[in-house]
Design an enzyme around this catalytic site. Structure first.
Site, PDB file in Angstrom:
ATOM      1  N   HIS A  90      21.804 -39.314 -12.084  1.00 44.62           N
ATOM      2  CA  HIS A  90      20.934 -39.978 -11.109  1.00 44.62           C
ATOM      3  C   HIS A  90      20.413 -41.319 -11.630  1.00 44.62           C
ATOM      4  O   HIS A  90      20.141 -42.236 -10.838  1.00 44.62           O
ATOM      5  CB  HIS A  90      19.794 -39.066 -10.625  1.00 44.62           C
ATOM      6  CG  HIS A  90      18.890 -38.524 -11.667  1.00 44.62           C
ATOM      7  ND1 HIS A  90      19.173 -37.382 -12.382  1.00 44.62           N
ATOM      8  CD2 HIS A  90      17.698 -38.968 -12.112  1.00 44.62           C
ATOM      9  CE1 HIS A  90      18.174 -37.148 -13.213  1.00 44.62           C
ATOM     10  NE2 HIS A  90      17.271 -38.088 -13.083  1.00 44.62           N
ATOM     11  N   CYS A 175      22.658 -29.902  20.413  1.00 46.46           N
ATOM     12  CA  CYS A 175      22.132 -28.571  20.779  1.00 46.46           C
ATOM     13  C   CYS A 175      21.741 -28.547  22.252  1.00 46.46           C
ATOM     14  O   CYS A 175      21.151 -27.586  22.734  1.00 46.46           O
ATOM     15  CB  CYS A 175      20.925 -28.249  19.902  1.00 46.46           C
ATOM     16  SG  CYS A 175      19.666 -29.514  20.039  1.00 46.46           S
TER      17      CYS A 175
END
Ligand SMILES: CC(C)(CO)[C@@H](O)C(=O)NCCC(=O)N/C=C\S
Length: 207
Positions: A90, A175
């Protein structure tokens, strides 16, 4: 095997001068299905190189075979770091990136970033981010989630950190709900990234 992981990381995250390095963060909204399109359109920008950091949930929504650049995920962090002298992924990623765009930013990762939680590769990159470099975020979630009062609080918290919101749009969502929560169009995201491409000339920054 460990060595070739190391060497591939070193070559993969080499900064070539004159190239603008765009890191794409992707999280678990269904809008992550747009990742291949977003990456291919970013690669069309001149002088731009792209890498991706994905969360585990995001993997459900896109086909990595359709993404032509390296996608880093949590296990890459642990593949790479075995002992104290090994690079920390990272941190290598924050050094490599001139700009971070998180598209889509789902409700979960929005909440983590707003409260400083860094429990995966992407949130660790954000937690360590150099705010002198642009961080753009594209919220994407169901309308009911978007309308929850905590969403506005967390979006404004990210803007207080200096991150740039690319606002979600109203659409008929997958949805079936109708309303805000859809990720900004890929063309919108790419044109906003393009505005940052005039990287300040480093030579003028050196004393
Ligand atoms: C998927 C896409 C891009 C199709 O146009 C659009 O619906 C969208 O951005 N949805 C993200 C919102 C979301 O995560 N909904 C989750 C439950 S409804």
């Amino acid at each position: 095997q460990q060595d070739d992981h190391m060497s591939s990381l070193k070559t993969d995250l080499l900064k070539t001068s004159g190239t603008f390095n765009v890191l794409v963060g992707v999280t678990g909204s269904v809008a992550a299905l747009k990742l291949p399109l977003l990456v291919s359109q970013l690669l069309e920008l001149s002088g731009v190189d792209v890498r991706v950091v994905t969360t585990e949930h995001a993997k459900h929504f896109y086909n990595s075979a359709e993404v032509s650049v390296k996608i880093y995920s949590d296990e890459d962090e642990w593949e790479l770091w075995k002992q104290r002298s090994d690079p920390v992924l990272h941190i290598e990623l924050r050094r490599w990136a001139d700009l971070l765009v998180i598209a889509p930013l789902d409700a979960n990762s929005l909440g983590k970033i707003a409260s400083g939680i860094c429990d995966n590769l992407l949130t660790c990159v954000v937690r360590a981010w150099d705010t002198s470099r642009p961080l753009l975020f594209c919220p994407a979630m169901n309308t009911a989630m978007w309308l929850h009062p905590i969403t506005a609080q967390q979006v404004s918290r990210l803007k207080e950190f200096g991150y740039v919101e690319i606002p979600c749009v109203a659409k008929k969502l997958v949805c079936g709900d109708e309303g805000k929560g859809a990720m900004a169009e890929v063309s919108t995201i790419v044109s906003l990234v393009k505005e940052y491409l005039q990287k300040p000339d480093e030579s003028s920054l050196e004393a």
